[in-house]
Design a protein around this motif. Sequence first.
Motif, PDB file in Angstrom:
ATOM      1  N   TYR A   1       0.843  -1.200   0.000  1.00 15.07           N
ATOM      2  CA  TYR A   1       0.000   0.000   0.000  1.00 15.07           C
ATOM      3  C   TYR A   1       0.878   1.250   0.000  1.00 15.07           C
ATOM      4  CZ  TYR A   1      -4.395  -2.436   0.917  1.00 15.07           C
ATOM      5  OH  TYR A   1      -5.497  -3.226   0.816  1.00 15.07           O
ATOM      6  N   ALA A   2       0.398   2.264  -0.682  1.00 15.07           N
ATOM      7  CA  ALA A   2       1.016   3.583  -0.575  1.00 15.07           C
ATOM      8  C   ALA A   2       0.117   4.427   0.311  1.00 15.07           C
ATOM      9  CB  ALA A   2       1.153   4.218  -1.950  1.00 15.07           C
ATOM     10  N   ILE A   3       0.723   5.083   1.288  1.00 11.31           N
ATOM     11  CA  ILE A   3      -0.051   5.979   2.159  1.00 11.31           C
ATOM     12  C   ILE A   3       0.411   7.401   1.815  1.00 11.31           C
ATOM     13  CG2 ILE A   3      -0.450   6.721   4.543  1.00 11.31           C
ATOM     14  CD1 ILE A   3       0.261   3.131   3.880  1.00 11.31           C
ATOM     15  N   LEU A   4      -0.465   8.130   1.141  1.00  9.56           N
ATOM     16  CA  LEU A   4      -0.105   9.448   0.633  1.00  9.56           C
ATOM     17  C   LEU A   4      -0.562  10.529   1.617  1.00  9.56           C
ATOM     18  CD1 LEU A   4      -1.342   8.828  -3.037  1.00  9.56           C
ATOM     19  CD2 LEU A   4       0.845   8.185  -2.002  1.00  9.56           C
ATOM     20  N   CYS A   5       0.348  11.423   1.943  1.00 11.32           N
ATOM     21  CA  CYS A   5       0.043  12.428   2.964  1.00 11.32           C
ATOM     22  C   CYS A   5      -0.370  13.744   2.317  1.00 11.32           C
ATOM     23  CB  CYS A   5       1.254  12.694   3.840  1.00 11.32           C
ATOM     24  SG  CYS A   5       2.108  11.199   4.314  1.00 11.32           S
ATOM     25  N   TYR A   6      -1.503  14.232   2.725  1.00 14.90           N
ATOM     26  CA  TYR A   6      -1.972  15.545   2.286  1.00 14.90           C
ATOM     27  C   TYR A   6      -2.181  16.419   3.510  1.00 14.90           C
ATOM     28  CZ  TYR A   6      -2.856  13.635  -2.341  1.00 14.90           C
ATOM     29  OH  TYR A   6      -2.704  13.072  -3.568  1.00 14.90           O
ATOM     30  N   ALA A   7      -1.670  17.619   3.470  1.00 20.17           N
ATOM     31  CA  ALA A   7      -1.904  18.555   4.572  1.00 20.17           C
ATOM     32  C   ALA A   7      -1.667  19.961   4.047  1.00 20.17           C
ATOM     33  CB  ALA A   7      -0.977  18.257   5.741  1.00 20.17           C
ATOM     34  N   SER A   8      -2.051  20.927   4.855  1.00 17.16           N
ATOM     35  CA  SER A   8      -1.853  22.314   4.453  1.00 17.16           C
ATOM     36  C   SER A   8      -0.375  22.673   4.593  1.00 17.16           C
ATOM     37  CB  SER A   8      -2.695  23.241   5.316  1.00 17.16           C
ATOM     38  OG  SER A   8      -2.163  24.543   5.238  1.00 17.16           O
ATOM     39  N   GLU A   9       0.213  23.042   3.466  1.00 19.80           N
ATOM     40  CA  GLU A   9       1.612  23.431   3.466  1.00 19.80           C
ATOM     41  C   GLU A   9       1.834  24.664   4.355  1.00 19.80           C
ATOM     42  OE1 GLU A   9       3.712  22.377  -0.414  1.00 19.80           O
ATOM     43  OE2 GLU A   9       3.277  24.505  -0.489  1.00 19.80           O
ATOM     44  N   ASP A  10       0.865  25.583   4.317  1.00 25.69           N
ATOM     45  CA  ASP A  10       0.970  26.794   5.146  1.00 25.69           C
ATOM     46  C   ASP A  10       1.199  26.408   6.600  1.00 25.69           C
ATOM     47  OD1 ASP A  10       0.327  27.961   2.841  1.00 25.69           O
ATOM     48  OD2 ASP A  10      -1.455  29.023   3.542  1.00 25.69           O
ATOM     49  N   VAL A  11       0.411  25.428   7.056  1.00 26.99           N
ATOM     50  CA  VAL A  11       0.500  25.032   8.458  1.00 26.99           C
ATOM     51  C   VAL A  11       1.823  24.332   8.726  1.00 26.99           C
ATOM     52  CG1 VAL A  11      -0.481  23.505  10.214  1.00 26.99           C
ATOM     53  CG2 VAL A  11      -1.998  24.891   8.778  1.00 26.99           C
ATOM     54  N   VAL A  12       2.153  23.364   7.893  1.00 29.22           N
ATOM     55  CA  VAL A  12       3.368  22.571   8.127  1.00 29.22           C
ATOM     56  C   VAL A  12       4.620  23.445   8.042  1.00 29.22           C
ATOM     57  CG1 VAL A  12       4.755  20.652   7.261  1.00 29.22           C
ATOM     58  CG2 VAL A  12       2.273  20.427   7.406  1.00 29.22           C
ATOM     59  N   CYS A  13       4.616  24.389   7.091  1.00 31.17           N
ATOM     60  CA  CYS A  13       5.789  25.265   6.945  1.00 31.17           C
ATOM     61  C   CYS A  13       5.915  26.255   8.095  1.00 31.17           C
ATOM     62  CB  CYS A  13       5.737  26.027   5.620  1.00 31.17           C
ATOM     63  SG  CYS A  13       6.129  24.986   4.214  1.00 31.17           S
ATOM     64  N   SER A  14       4.858  26.430   8.852  1.00 28.96           N
ATOM     65  CA  SER A  14       4.913  27.413   9.940  1.00 28.96           C
ATOM     66  C   SER A  14       5.461  26.798  11.226  1.00 28.96           C
ATOM     67  CB  SER A  14       3.526  27.995  10.207  1.00 28.96           C
ATOM     68  OG  SER A  14       2.748  27.064  10.939  1.00 28.96           O
ATOM     69  N   TRP A  15       5.629  25.468  11.230  1.00 24.44           N
ATOM     70  CA  TRP A  15       6.192  24.857  12.434  1.00 24.44           C
ATOM     71  C   TRP A  15       7.598  25.369  12.666  1.00 24.44           C
ATOM     72  CZ3 TRP A  15       4.716  19.148  10.936  1.00 24.44           C
ATOM     73  CH2 TRP A  15       3.346  18.953  11.164  1.00 24.44           C
TER      74      TRP A  15
ATOM     75  N   GLU B   1      11.969  23.187  16.115  1.00 25.44           N
ATOM     76  CA  GLU B   1      11.776  22.264  17.230  1.00 25.44           C
ATOM     77  C   GLU B   1      10.479  21.472  17.066  1.00 25.44           C
ATOM     78  OE1 GLU B   1      12.535  25.546  17.655  1.00 25.44           O
ATOM     79  OE2 GLU B   1      14.669  25.105  17.972  1.00 25.44           O
ATOM     80  N   GLN B   2       9.419  22.204  16.690  1.00 28.11           N
ATOM     81  CA  GLN B   2       8.131  21.526  16.510  1.00 28.11           C
ATOM     82  C   GLN B   2       8.216  20.505  15.387  1.00 28.11           C
ATOM     83  OE1 GLN B   2       5.781  25.080  15.915  1.00 28.11           O
ATOM     84  NE2 GLN B   2       4.805  24.881  17.914  1.00 28.11           N
ATOM     85  N   ASP B   3       8.860  20.899  14.295  1.00 30.83           N
ATOM     86  CA  ASP B   3       9.006  20.012  13.143  1.00 30.83           C
ATOM     87  C   ASP B   3       9.772  18.756  13.545  1.00 30.83           C
ATOM     88  OD1 ASP B   3      10.364  19.090  10.479  1.00 30.83           O
ATOM     89  OD2 ASP B   3       8.740  20.422   9.876  1.00 30.83           O
ATOM     90  N   GLU B   4      10.862  18.967  14.280  1.00 25.94           N
ATOM     91  CA  GLU B   4      11.678  17.821  14.693  1.00 25.94           C
ATOM     92  C   GLU B   4      10.901  16.897  15.615  1.00 25.94           C
ATOM     93  OE1 GLU B   4      15.188  19.701  16.211  1.00 25.94           O
ATOM     94  OE2 GLU B   4      16.035  19.946  14.193  1.00 25.94           O
ATOM     95  N   GLU B   5      10.084  17.490  16.489  1.00 24.95           N
ATOM     96  CA  GLU B   5       9.282  16.694  17.414  1.00 24.95           C
ATOM     97  C   GLU B   5       8.294  15.828  16.629  1.00 24.95           C
ATOM     98  OE1 GLU B   5       7.216  19.043  20.379  1.00 24.95           O
ATOM     99  OE2 GLU B   5       5.806  17.384  20.681  1.00 24.95           O
ATOM    100  N   VAL B   6       7.608  16.452  15.664  1.00 24.55           N
ATOM    101  CA  VAL B   6       6.631  15.709  14.868  1.00 24.55           C
ATOM    102  C   VAL B   6       7.325  14.585  14.085  1.00 24.55           C
ATOM    103  CG1 VAL B   6       4.976  15.853  12.960  1.00 24.55           C
ATOM    104  CG2 VAL B   6       5.074  17.684  14.656  1.00 24.55           C
ATOM    105  N   MET B   7       8.476  14.927  13.489  1.00 23.01           N
ATOM    106  CA  MET B   7       9.208  13.924  12.704  1.00 23.01           C
ATOM    107  C   MET B   7       9.659  12.754  13.576  1.00 23.01           C
ATOM    108  SD  MET B   7       9.187  14.492   9.571  1.00 23.01           S
ATOM    109  CE  MET B   7       7.809  15.572   9.277  1.00 23.01           C
TER     110      MET B   7
END
Lengths: 424, 124
Positions: B3-17, B20-26
Amino acid sequence: MTELAWISNAISTARPQAMGALLRYFRDLDAAEEAFQDACLRALKNWPKNGPPRDPAAWLIFVGRNSGIDAVRKRSKQAPLPEEDQISDLEDAESDIAERLDGAHYRDDILRLLFICCHPDLPATQQIAVALRIVSGITVKQIARAFLVGESAMEQRITRAKARIADAGVPFETPGAVERSERLAAVAAMVYLIFNEGYSTNSGEAPARAPLCEEAIRLARLLLRLFQTEPEIMGLTALLLLQHARAPARFDDSGEIVLLEDQDRSLWSRKMIDEGLALVDKALRHQKPGPYQVQAAIAALHARAAKPEDTDWTEIDLLYSLLEQMQPSPVITLNRAVAVAKVRGPEAALAMIEPLGERLSGYFHFFGLKGGLLMQLGRGEEARVAFDRAIALANTAAEAAHIRMHIDRLIKDGAAKATAKTAR
Amino acid sequence: MLYAILCYASEDVVCSWSKEQDEEVMANLLNVQEKYAQAGRLGPVARLLPTTAATTLRKVKGEAVVIDGPFAETKEQFLGFYTLECADLDEAVEFARELSEVNPSGGSYEIRPVSVFNPSKAAA
């Protein structure tokens, strides 16, 4: 991420769009700010309870506009509007407003919001401060810290700047194509200024000022999302990313500046470099070169060199000569001379910068480079004179310390020569 | 089935992390992947640079034309994907659910069975 962190993120992301739209409604910066503040307070109350809205910007605009109108009505003692609990749950109203405020409208709103901050009457530092306060929503305290002034002084500065903006009158009509591109150029220049303010920093101040660089990148990305086919905006974003990628290597443990040549390149942010390089490549395909693209291309050549000696100085020399034609400036010629020194030797570089002496007589880097070139040519005495002048002109302790190092080396070499002479 | 699990999200939101927040999520997302990787079920995973860095080649009247974009007309953008060997759809849904639990971006995961899979030897 905590719920509060999520909310504050959503709010700061939505801020330029929401503030831009509210400014269009109220045609007054203070009223727009007040309405936005109010909407944020309501969001903090409402979102944890009802869950995040599908489109935070549309929610904030809708609620902010109502609360602004509400405030006007209260003043005229009329019936208030319903609570936001009642209005915001109406999915229809929210999607309706989201649609009406779609696309191009938002784009011009945000551009206008940024554009009024770079009013030509305002000095550069005030433009930056106002943009950070209004567009980015950074607190006065944080801005004051970044500019190394007291909070009340910064508060005054911003208030004065806002009054000047209000006096100047905000252009509300939808801009034409030419006007839009002029606004974009002014705004891009301001974003670049914000970055530079954070980038040119003294030792020890870097942590306080780094947020300015990050904010500039955020604004550049915002512009790029609004104007996705503008090669200069690609160039600007790439330039900032490529410069900021080096941030972790720019200062040593004691906070002293580390020159590009001496930086530990493994500390450079690979992720930012990749994005920067991708944007440079993309911009160059347009074959519409501009100053930001050329500067980004120069930064890209540094980023692509795994070791300092791998740097393609010939290409950098060419790019600087292109930049010289686009924006003739002695400082650019001076930068070009660094590349020329690498490609054709110190003599050629020295010949290139000699004519700049008069115009750059108050410029630290001119004397730093001149001294360095003279030193390479073995003209120690003249080098010493240039270095002394550079120290007198140094803007930061780190700059002075760096020149001091050269002088120490000259003195040591001189002493060694003298000893050798005596021995003979 | 892969299966491929394709991720869709708002770039505006993700780019605003923040970083530190980005690293935590990753880190949290990596945590979820770990047990699937250990079981040898996780295939290639990729996170894409923002759509602003993207270029599109489109055939216009039989001619390949290179343009900027894709333009983010929609609220959510395609930001990356996972591939996972699953016995059935339920397993793929479970994986996506676990990912979504540690992903504060509030986007969506599109779960698509893979038809042709050609793992290349190119290093990431």
